[in-house]
Design an enzyme around this catalytic site. Structure first.
Site, PDB file in Angstrom:
ATOM      1  N   SER A  37     -10.682  -9.711 -26.868  1.00  0.00           N
ATOM      2  CA  SER A  37     -10.813  -8.275 -26.625  1.00  0.00           C
ATOM      3  C   SER A  37     -10.178  -7.877 -25.301  1.00  0.00           C
ATOM      4  CB  SER A  37     -12.286  -7.846 -26.626  1.00  0.00           C
ATOM      5  OG  SER A  37     -12.870  -8.022 -25.360  1.00  0.00           O
ATOM      6  N   VAL A  38     -10.073  -6.567 -25.122  1.00  0.00           N
ATOM      7  CA  VAL A  38      -9.541  -5.993 -23.893  1.00  0.00           C
ATOM      8  C   VAL A  38     -10.415  -6.360 -22.694  1.00  0.00           C
ATOM      9  CG1 VAL A  38     -10.813  -3.816 -24.111  1.00  0.00           C
ATOM     10  CG2 VAL A  38      -8.618  -3.829 -22.896  1.00  0.00           C
ATOM     11  N   LYS A  39     -11.682  -6.679 -22.946  1.00  0.00           N
ATOM     12  CA  LYS A  39     -12.608  -6.964 -21.859  1.00  0.00           C
ATOM     13  C   LYS A  39     -12.306  -8.283 -21.155  1.00  0.00           C
ATOM     14  CE  LYS A  39     -15.226  -3.295 -22.126  1.00  0.00           C
ATOM     15  NZ  LYS A  39     -15.365  -2.355 -20.987  1.00  0.00           N
ATOM     16  N   ASP A  40     -11.444  -9.105 -21.735  1.00  0.00           N
ATOM     17  CA  ASP A  40     -11.009 -10.312 -21.018  1.00  0.00           C
ATOM     18  C   ASP A  40     -10.368  -9.940 -19.687  1.00  0.00           C
ATOM     19  OD1 ASP A  40     -11.835 -11.640 -23.257  1.00  0.00           O
ATOM     20  OD2 ASP A  40      -9.926 -12.610 -23.681  1.00  0.00           O
ATOM     21  N   ALA A  89     -13.120  -8.998 -17.250  1.00  0.00           N
ATOM     22  CA  ALA A  89     -13.892 -10.198 -16.932  1.00  0.00           C
ATOM     23  C   ALA A  89     -13.151 -11.061 -15.916  1.00  0.00           C
ATOM     24  CB  ALA A  89     -14.171 -10.992 -18.208  1.00  0.00           C
TER      25      ALA A  89
END
Length: 499
Positions: A53-56, A59
């Site tokens: 996901s884009v949240k990598d 993170a």
């Protein structure tokens, strides 16, 4: 507009660690779901990040900043409150760097996301999603408590961590500019924590001299776009506001001055676009991608052939196969099904005419200040419900000698009537025996009533509700629109007449 980079391919890269593989995701042009729009629409496939996901990106950025500041040290513990994707990114990169990861997720998160978190070795705590800010079971409250209790813990805090939008300012935005050769004119992203739309939006505006327009995609009821804050069904986007929340603080990661326009997208529109993307473009995307692409398509219809729209697709539909791509889940909430229905639907038996009803308001409470409201649409029998903000004493007086369970709905007094998408439970006079009269009725609830969706096949609804008794609430696109007697469904199922 055709971009030169469409005719090129980049060779496979080799990385020394997982975190180095984050970013550099491709743009894919939409060709069929645009329905003849003159503008070019590209989707940036963020599910191709290693954590899916884009949240990598956020993170990695938050971990790097915490390590550099000394807030996270070797042997430390990462703690985060998340709908799933940020936790997955932290768990994947944290595993690669040798950290223990603890995440708190709401109970509305898909079971695939929870399974992924555990597969990466994360410790998962599930908490109710519909709690006001400050409640001990609120997502952030639980995470902060764990961060205080666990030695060596660091709370990531994506909602207020400046490294979140900075990740997109330094990676997502520059990638889009380079990939389009500076031709991008409109950037579209969902607003969740606000980091993706804010960071990349800031970069694209600056590098283009203000030419790029930034569009936020938001669920229809989310407060970002002016909604009432009630619950919706698409995960990982929007801002929920419980009516008991005293101070509604928006994330510091969301820089609202960057966003030129917000498109408010109903759940049903998000899901219809999501299903079209998989069947017409071969793109199996997650729920918030449906919201963002729906917004991008709205924008594209207004533009000309020289315009280029880039929209972020945060994650893959593989994390939501049990929800947005499952007819059982879709049907029970009254959303359009993926498959054909060859038997009566609950909506047909109940007399619900779906055409044009999505925007029809619920019947008004004849006495908004009272505890009882009447709900009904499209000729269905009105259904009595009880507001959640009344006392046990007021509930007893309103119930009288009624024996059937009465649904209790989360009240939003500013609207003058309850928001009927949020049914909390049921109540009966017998269930209130012995309860202090001054207590809120919401503290003494029985389980929620049985419900069935307007699009759900009658046989499926009866099988699912075989162990439930009493009337069945009818739900259309996530909202209660009336009720139907079980006997009517049984008769229709026996007759087997087409819907």
């Amino acid at each position: 507009m055709t971009i030169d980079i469409e005719r090129t391919r980049i060779g496979a890269a080799v990385f020394g660690s997982l975190d180095a593989a984050v970013g550099h995701t491709p743009l894919v042009r939409l060709n069929r779901v645009t329905d003849g729009s003159a503008a070019t629409v590209y989707v940036k496939l963020e599910y191709l990040n290693p954590g899916g996901s884009v949240k990598d990106r956020a993170a990695l950025s938050m971990l790097d900043a915490a390590e550099a500041a000394g807030d996270l040290r070797p042997g430390g513990v990462i703690v985060e409150a998340t709908s799933g994707n940020t936790g997955i990114g932290l768990a994947a990169i944290g595993a690669a760097r040798g950290y223990r990861v603890v995440v708190v997720v709401p109970d509305k998160s898909s079971r695939e996301k929870v399974a992924l978190l555990r597969a990466y070795g994360a410790e998962v705590h599930v908490t109710p999603g519909g709690r006001p800010v400050g409640h001990p079971e609120h997502l952030r409250s639980v995470a902060l408590r764990l961060a205080e209790e666990i030695p060596g813990a660091w709370f990531a805090g994506q909602y207020d961590n400046p490294a979140n939008p900075e990740a997109h300012r330094t990676t997502t935005g520059p990638e889009i500019w380079e990939q389009t050769g500076g031709a991008v004119t409109h950037y579209v992203a969902g607003i969740g924590t606000g980091g993706t739309v804010s960071g990349a939006g800031e970069f694209l505006k600056e590098v283009s001299g203000g030419r790029v327009r930034v569009v936020g995609a938001d669920p229809e009821s989310s407060v970002y776009g002016g909604g009432d804050g009630r619950a919706w069904y698409v995960e990982s986007v929007g801002h929920y506001r419980h009516p008991e929340t005293e101070i509604d603080e928006w994330p510091q990661s969301y820089h609202r001055e960057v966003v030129d326009r917000i498109e408010r997208i109903p759940d049903a529109e998000s899901l219809r676009v999501l299903h079209r993307l998989s069947r017409e473009e071969g793109l199996l995307l997650g729920g918030s991608s449906g919201t963002s692409v729906a917004a991008a398509l709205r924008v594209a219809r207004e533009l000309g052939p020289d315009d280029v729209v880039v929209v972020i697709a945060p994650d893959s539909g593989r994390g939501y196969l049990s929800k947005y791509f499952d007819d059982g889940w879709l049907g029970q909430f009254g959303f359009p099904l993926l498959g054909r229905v060859g038997e009566p639907t609950v909506g047909a038996v109940a007399g619900f005419a779906a055409a044009g009803d999505a925007d029809t308001p619920a019947a008004a409470d004849p006495a908004p200040e009272g505890p009882i409201a009447w709900i009904g649409r499209s000729g269905l029998p009105a259904t009595r419900v009880l507001r959640s903000d009344v006392s046990v004493g007021a509930a007893r007086a309103a119930l009288g000698a009624a024996a059937d369970p009465l649904p209790v709905v989360l009240a939003r007094p500013a609207l003058g009537s309850p928001v009927i998408a949020e049914v909390l439970g049921t109540v009966t006079p017998a269930g209130l025996v012995g309860a202090p009269v001054a207590d809120p009725v919401a503290a003494h609830l029985d389980p929620p009533p049985a419900f069935a969706g307007t699009t759900e096949p009658v046989g499926a609804a009866l099988a699912r509700l075989a162990d439930r008794e009493g009337p069945i609430l009818v739900v259309h696109e996530g909202v209660v629109v009336g009720a139907v007697e079980r006997s009517a469904l049984i008769a229709a199922d026996a007759a087997g007449a087409p819907s």
